[in-house]
Design a protein around this motif. Structure first.
Motif, PDB file in Angstrom:
ATOM      1  N   SER A  68       0.836  -1.208   0.000  1.00 48.13           N
ATOM      2  CA  SER A  68       0.000   0.000   0.000  1.00 48.13           C
ATOM      3  C   SER A  68       0.859   1.242   0.000  1.00 48.13           C
ATOM      4  O   SER A  68       0.574   2.217  -0.700  1.00 48.13           O
ATOM      5  CB  SER A  68      -0.898   0.015   1.232  1.00 48.13           C
ATOM      6  N   GLN A 127      -9.183   0.168  -0.424  1.00 49.95           N
ATOM      7  CA  GLN A 127      -9.538  -1.129   0.131  1.00 49.95           C
ATOM      8  C   GLN A 127     -11.013  -1.202   0.497  1.00 49.95           C
ATOM      9  O   GLN A 127     -11.725  -2.115   0.121  1.00 49.95           O
ATOM     10  CB  GLN A 127      -8.685  -1.337   1.377  1.00 49.95           C
ATOM     11  N   ASP A 149      -5.952  -0.605  -4.415  1.00 46.40           N
ATOM     12  CA  ASP A 149      -5.376  -1.174  -3.203  1.00 46.40           C
ATOM     13  C   ASP A 149      -6.331  -2.205  -2.630  1.00 46.40           C
ATOM     14  O   ASP A 149      -7.281  -1.846  -1.941  1.00 46.40           O
ATOM     15  CB  ASP A 149      -5.104  -0.051  -2.195  1.00 46.40           C
ATOM     16  N   GLU A 150      -6.081  -3.458  -2.918  1.00 45.22           N
ATOM     17  CA  GLU A 150      -6.942  -4.555  -2.466  1.00 45.22           C
ATOM     18  C   GLU A 150      -8.419  -4.207  -2.631  1.00 45.22           C
ATOM     19  O   GLU A 150      -9.145  -4.112  -1.638  1.00 45.22           O
ATOM     20  CB  GLU A 150      -6.651  -4.878  -1.000  1.00 45.22           C
TER      21      GLU A 150
HETATM   22 MG   LIG Z   1      -2.274  -2.572   2.524  1.00 49.04          MG
END
Ligand SMILES: [Mg+2]
Ligand SMILES: Nc1ncnc2c1ncn2[C@@H]1O[C@H](COP(=O)(O)OP(=O)(O)O)[C@@H](O)[C@H]1O
Lengths: 288, 1106
Positions: free
Chosen positions: A81, A129, A209-210
């Motif tokens: 990240s 995320q 990011d994810e």
């Molecule tokens: Mg992360």
């Protein structure tokens, strides 16, 4: 971490780089030959990053290919990240962040004093995320980037909205309630809305990011399909925890460990014929 | 488990399991958290019960206030009468003292009565009352006597003896002038100590007489000692002064304590005697007690006096609201239950709510309606001829005197004839057969039956009298609405019409005042003289016109008698000459005065005279208007005065035994009803009407009756202004603290300071508001810096500083802008403009605080000399914060140190200029206030308590609430949203504006709600900044400054005033609850509105996340 009694994979070196990293030694990134033939859009050069006294990224060198999906994998806390957030300088918002080195986006340095951060960010889209739709209507969410540029042309806004929503495979679901609050959507829809918002401004690079880690399997599937669709259209840098996802939806994969880039190569090579045994161990789930 | 038996010795699996079960069962209550459920639930219940009780009590009391209760008629045993409503009942201690005073009061009345029969009646009453009280109190006699046995003699002795030692010690340390004294004292004290030992051992065997004698002895000696100690004390040697003082107190104390012991012993000695006397007294124990209380033996007297209060019984009494203040000099009276002979609810007892003098209770007797005989035109003309002759007759020479007398007589006769003729006509017209009693009203004021009116009598009106209770009530219901309508019309005339005219008048007067200020010469007084002269001229003209009319009438109507006609004509000529002389005098005087005014005005004569001319015109016009309105009011008054109701009030006078007939004008009555006859529905009507009056009318009777409409308006307007001021300021301050300022020690200190501000007593804000807003800012607005006692800069200095500041500002802004971190680093840098904006209030508060401190606390003469360094100091503080928070803390700031320094200095200069501008405004030599004319008149406009200052003071008071709530709301906005916005390329301000603020809006609204609730209920600071007991006008107006300069009424202050400052507090008590109830209601309404708004916002911005 264990590395006992495992067959050495094809072509992999015997000595473990991860142990060297743990010892704090400098480690060369294992870069596959295939990368060198690609057209580069983002070039990370000797990038180091500290949170206060704690160094989170070590000598990162990475050349991201234009128009491809590059996945960042690695155990939790390895700095995926951080690396991603350094690309659009969102990390600047955090106190006590210090960097050395540079990144170059399409020939333009990112960390130059003369760079206008806001202009820079406008060239990138980011998906987080957890879905983070803004407290406004779906429509306004999508055209947010245009709005802050002061765009008033209704037709243009409408067109952008529709294109972005179609791009994010959300148009059919929300076209009748564009002016409802975005906060009333389901989690998966919200995340796709965030993707639509990110692609609305036609970014050079899309940072993810994810994007699926907070979603249920069905929503995850939809997002994956979407990434597959976006592949080729956009340059995507995606962080993921999910090996299947990385293998399915990315062209290239970077394996990171403790703030260092360990191995970088075409996804198929990395997953099937990794150069390093450490990578194989991680991918097959033997550690991490 | 298997095998429970056997295997003793070592623990088996079974026994271990059993043990564990046991332990688990023991701890399960605690670990399951059962007690916590009870504890938390119990606390919640307790809170709820308290709140519900409080609100319920206020609700019940508030709602009950206006319900019309029954009217009770009580006759007591001793012949007092009470008619009124029962306000409340309670238990009280009925003592022998009270019984005796009742007895003596009756006795006095018996003595005062001459009439034998009345005397006999009163005596009988006295005896029954006596019998009753004796019956009530006799059982209490023995317990009271027994109670006296516990007189605490041993304790008294112990306490006294503890002083003996102190006296002993302090005296021996003292070198008293006479050698003999201390020894004697010591001997005496030793004897006393011996007495104490005896007393402790067996108090019953003490020889009381001997002990008292010894105490007496000791007292005498101590008195002598005290004298010499006092002497030493007053002469005052410096070395032993502390010792002298010590023994002085010790001796005094001992004397007091010995006196107490003596008292107890005397009482002991007297007790058997008292007991015996009382046992023999029987029914007459009250008398005996009284005799004993006057006994020469101090012990007996003291014991008897104690007994009089100790013989007591709990009894009920009720508080009656008897009204009729002018007759009985009281609004309320207590009546004990045992006194009551009869209690009834007479059907025709009426409650009358008057506009003045409070309630009236009585029985309707009769209703009178007056009709005025309208004077005919002829009568009118004749009258004016008569007046003309009477007033100006002496203008003619002496030889005509007789002729004039004759003419007067002739006119008088004619008038008489016309009048009696018209009177008969009038009587014939108003006479009706079905009418009740009819009376003719004669000129002298007597009312006679129609048939007794002589043929030559002048009837000025007729009366229709409806006698009897039902008839009077019936007439009342018919006519009162009419009178009420007239009264309302009159009210409008008095309030708005007169108010409007007064406003015009005042404005034109102020225009002359302003002219005076502009030209620096005195004008108003002379202008008023001109006005007076002009009015005199107008009066003369009016007289002249009337005279001409009268003479014209005389000439046409007295043709037969040419003499009178010609006399009148001649008189008119003379009158005209005299009048013209007077008139010319005044015209000349006016000319002189005007010339003088012109001369005084000098160069500005032309403009000045225009102002003066318009002043005269306006004054004449308004005077005319006032006259007209007053005529209308008078006419309305006359119409209202036509109706009267006669009431019979009972239980009046000091003895409450008199019945009086009183006539009440309908115009003075707000409402009247026979409470006991009313059905539930009719009572409900009264109830609703009273609520209506309460909500919509002005207060009357020193606020204890009538309505609270002005207070409602005051409260609501004040709260709204407060909200309008405090929300933007508080929200902006919070925005800065949370979004821009870098978290660190300084921000923490500021945050703590803000939180502490919330704990400052509100009266402190009141004092600040009064000094800063009213006396400084207000006076400044009124009359410029001079009025606010702020020193004025010399003009050259002022301009110098102004130009300097302008240049500095320009350079500073350019420097700060050119070297700003903004734009490219927008996310990180603190916007320099917002920095400056925050500095403004900070500096203002600083300067004000410094000014107040200097002027009022330190009492500085030259404020400038000390204020400037202080200001510099304050500015330095602000700068350092700015620099710290905005400049040094920027991350990744790529600019060179030099560039940052320039930015910093530029910013500092820009902010400093703000302070300088405030300073320049405050000390400007060019501003003399917006309301100087009124100030010169002695009427400050803003320089006193005013609605706007109250709102601002409360805004300051509630600022922390808004700041804290807004900060909470801002920090509750998830960071992911901010990041999302930045990732889209939004700048910091765009993020705040589009994402953060909308999300935080409900929280800001919460802050507003809390601030409004706190502000609306605040009372203490308001007393200092504008809330008053009775405001002449509502604090709203169409004319600038729109009423915000007025003092105002406020519900909270009203509660305080009515409850604790009212002369008739018993009557006002229920109003306290009603007003409280209303205030709670208003706050609730304001809050509910705000909450509804917030809910709408919340639905819009914050929905479910997943
Ligand atoms: Mg992360
Ligand atoms: N705001 C922050 N302040 C200090 N340390 C941080 C911060 N964010 C991340 N880190 C640290 O940096 C390292 C990398 O974190 P991150 O990039 O979030 O890892 P990943 O995304 O790979 O799980 C971690 O050790 C984490 O503790």
């Amino acid at each position: 971490m264990s590395q006992t009694g495992i067959d050495t994979p094809n072509g992999a070196e015997g000595e473990s780089r991860l142990e060297a990293i743990v010892r704090g030694e400098q480690v060369q990134t294992e870069v596959h030959e295939a990368i060198r033939h690609e057209q580069i859009i983002l070039d990370v050069k000797d990038f180091n990053l500290w949170y206060g006294d704690k160094q989170a990224l070590f000598d990162n060198n990475l050349r991201v290919s234009r128009g491809k999906v590059t996945a960042l994998i690695g155990p939790s806390g390895c700095g995926k990240s951080t690396l991603l957030r350094s690309v659009n300088r969102i990390n600047d918002l955090i106190d006590n962040v210090r960097i050395t080195g540079d990144m170059i986006l399409s020939g333009q340095t990112i960390y130059d004093p003369s760079v206008d951060v806001i202009e820079l960010r406008k060239r990138m889209g980011m998906v987080f995320q957890k879905p983070n739709p803004f407290p406004m209507s779906i429509y306004e969410n999508v055209v947010y980037a245009l709005r802050i540029d002061g765009e008033r042309n209704r037709a243009l806004l409408d067109e952008t909205c529709e294109r972005a929503l179609r791009g994010a495979a959300l148009w059919d679901e929300v076209k009748d309630r564009l002016h409802d609050s975005a906060l009333g959507m389901s989690g998966g829809q919200q995340q796709r809305l965030c993707i639509a918002r990110a692609i609305a401004a036609e970014p050079d690079v899309l940072l993810m990011d994810e994007p699926c880690s907070a979603l249920d399997p069905i929503a995850t599937g939809k997002i994956e399909d979407l990434i597959a669709e976006l592949r080729g259209e956009y340059t995507i840098l995606i962080v993921t925890h999910n090996m299947q996802q990385a293998s399915r939806s990315s062209d290239y994969t970077v394996f990171m460990y403790l703030g260092r880039l360990v191995e970088y190569g075409p996804t198929s090579d990395l997953f099937e014929r990794p150069h390093l045994r450490d990578t194989e161990d991680y991918i097959t789930g033997r550690f991490g | 488990m298997s095998d429970p038996a056997g295997h003793s010795g070592s623990p088996t699996a079974a026994s271990i399991a059993a043990e564990r079960t046991r332990i688990r069962s023991r701890s399960s209550v605690l670990s399951a958290g059962e007690p916590m459920i009870w504890l938390t639930g119990g606390s919640l219940m307790l809170c709820l019960v308290m709140v519900v009780l409080l609100l319920g009590y206020i609700f019940k009391q508030g709602m009950m206030t206006f319900w019309p209760g029954p009217v009770t008629h009580i006759v007591t045993e001793d012949g007092r009468q009470y008619l009124g409503e029962i306000a409340r009942e309670e238990e009280f201690d009925f003592t022998a003292t009270a019984a005796w005073s009742m007895w003596t009061a009756l006795e006095q009345r018996i003595q005062a009565t001459a009439d034998e029969k009345a005397k006999a009646e009163l005596t009988a009453q006295r005896d029954t009352l006596l019998a009753k009280t004796v019956e009530l109190l006799s059982p209490e006699l023995d317990p009271a006597l027994a109670d006296l046995e516990n007189d605490g003699a041993v304790d008294a002795f112990r306490i006294a003896s503890s002083s003996i030692d102190a006296v002993h010690r302090s005296l021996s340390a003292l070198e008293l002038p006479s050698e003999a004294q201390p020894r004697q004292v010591r001997d005496n004290l030793t004897k006393l100590l011996a007495l104490q030992t005896l007393f402790n051992r067996s108090p019953d065997q003490v020889d009381l007489d001997g002990a008292i004698g010894r105490l007496e002895n000791a007292q005498q000696h101590l008195a002598a000692v005290q004298k010499s100690v006092e002497l030493m004390f007053y002469i005052g040697g410096d070395r032993d002064f502390a010792r002298v003082r010590h023994s002085r107190t010790a001796v005094k104390q001992l004397r007091d304590r010995l006196a107490a012991v003596q008292q107890v012993l005397q009482d002991r000695r007297a007790r058997p005697e008292v007991r015996k006397a009382l046992q023999q007294a029987g029914d007459r124990f009250l008398h005996v007690l009284n005799d004993l209380a006057g006994s020469t033996d101090p012990g007996v007297a003291h014991t008897a006096q104690n007994l009089r209060d100790a013989v007591r019984v709990r009894h009920r009494r009720r508080l009656l609201r008897t009204g009729n203040y002018r007759l009985s000099k009281t609004h309320f009276d207590w009546v004990a239950d045992f006194e009551i002979a009869t209690s009834a609810a007479p059907p025709w007892a009426m409650v009358v709510e008057r506009r003045e003098w409070g309630r009236f209770y009585g029985f309707p007797q009769s209703f009178t309606q007056k009709t005025r005989r309208p004077p005919s035109d002829e009568e009118h003309q004749l009258q004016s001829v008569q007046t003309f002759l009477a007033r100006h007759g002496r203008l003619l020479k002496n030889e005509d005197a007789r002729a004039i007398e004759a003419a007067k007589k002739q006119v008088q006769e004619k008038l008489q004839a016309v009048r009696s003729h018209r009177s008969q006509d009038f009587l014939a017209k108003v006479k009706s057969d079905d009418a009740p009693v009819q009376r003719a009203l004669l000129e002298g004021g007597q009312a006679v039956p129609f048939d007794r009116v002589g043929a030559d009598q002048n009837v000025i009106g007729a009366l229709r009298i409806s006698e009897g209770r039902a008839q009077a009530w019936e007439q009342w219901t018919r006519h009162h609405p009419v009178v009420q309508t007239l009264f309302d019309r009159e009210y409008v005339l008095r309030r708005s019409e007169i108010g409007r005219v007064n406003h015009d008048q005042e404005q034109s007067r102020l225009s002359v005042r302003q002219l005076e200020l502009d030209t620096d010469v005195n004008l108003l007084e002379t202008a008023m003289q001109v006005l007076t002269l002009q009015e005199q001229i107008n009066a003369l003209d009016r007289q002249m016109e009337q005279a001409a009319q009268a003479v014209e009438y005389a000439r046409t109507h007295f043709q037969a008698d040419a003499k009178t006609a010609s006399l009148a004509s001649r008189l008119l000529v003379r009158f005209r000459q005299a009048n013209a002389g007077n008139r010319n005098d005044r015209v000349r005087q006016i000319g002189q005065l005007e010339a003088e005014l012109k001369a005084r005005l000098g160069d500005e004569a032309e403009d000045g005279m225009t102002v003066l001319q318009s002043f005269w015109r306006t004054q004449q016009r308004t005077a005319e208007q006032t006259r007209e309105i007053n005529e209308q009011i008078e006419a309305l008054d006359r119409q209202q005065a036509r109706y009267e109701i006669e009431m019979e009030a009972i239980g009046n006078g000091p003895n409450r035994n008199r019945a009086t007939k009183t006539t009440l004008a309908l115009a003075d009555i707000v409402r009247a009803y026979p409470a006991n006859r009313f059905s539930r529905g009719e009572k409900w009507n009264v109830y609703v009407a009273r609520w209506g009056e309460f909500l919509a009318d002005d207060p009357r009777e020193a606020n204890s009756e009538g309505g609270v409409f002005p207070a409602i308006v005051g409260t609501v307007v004040m709260t709204l202004i407060l909200a309008m001021v405090v929300v933007p300021f508080g929200a902006l301050a919070a925005l800065y603290l949370r979004e821009y300022a870098k978290a660190g020690p300084i921000v923490s200190v500021i945050r703590i300071a803000i939180n502490n501000l919330a704990g400052v007593p509100s009266i402190v804000f009141g004092v600040f508001g009064m000094i800063f807003f009213c006396y400084m800012v207000g006076s400044f607005i009124d009359g410029g810096p001079r009025a606010a006692s702020i020193p004025v800069l010399p003009k050259m200095w002022w301009f110098g500083i102004l130009i300097g500041a302008a240049v500095a500002e320009l350079l500073g802004v350019i420097a700060a802008y050119a070297n700003r971190g903004g734009g490219k680093h927008d996310n990180q840098s603190t916007p320099w403009l917002l920095n400056a904006a925050l500095a403004v209030p900070l500096m203002a508060v600083w300067i004000a605080a410094a000014g107040i401190w200097l002027r009022w606390i330190a009492g500085a003469e030259s404020v400038v000399g000390v204020a400037v360094p202080l200001m510099v100091l304050g500015m330095a503080g602000v700068f350092f914060w700015m620099l710290y928070s905005s400049t040094f803390c920027e991350k990744n700031d790529p600019r060179s140190f030099f560039s940052r320094l320039v930015y910093m200095v530029g910013l500092a200069t820009a902010i400093a200029t703000v302070a300088v501008v405030i300073f320049l405004v405050a000390t400007t030599p060019f501003f003399d206030g917006f309301y100087e004319a009124r100030l010169v008149d002695g009427n400050p406009t803003f320089g006193k308590g005013a609605l706007i200052w109250a709102s601002l003071t409360l805004a300051l008071l509630t600022l922390p609430v808004v700041i804290v709530a807004t900060e909470e709301a801002l920090s509750a906005v998830p960071n992911s949203m901010r990041e999302g916005s930045y990732a889209c390329g939004a700048s910091k301000w765009q993020t705040i504006q589009r994402i953060v603020l909308p999300r935080a809006m409900p929280g800001i609204m919460t802050g507003m709600i809390l601030a409004m609730a706190r502000g609306a209920g605040e009372v203490a600071p308001l007393m200092l900044v504008g809330a008053v007991k009775l405001a002449p006008k509502l604090p709203v107006s169409w004319n600038p400054p729109f009423g915000v300069d007025r003092s105002f009424m406020h519900l909270g202050f009203h509660i305080y005033d009515v409850g604790f400052q009212s002369p008739n507090s018993e009557a006002a008590k229920p109003m306290v609850f009603t007003t409280t109830f209303l205030l709670i209601g208003i706050v609730a309404v304001l809050n509910v509105t705000a909450i509804a708004l917030r809910t709408r916002l919340r639905r819009k911005f914050v929905a479910s996340q997943f």
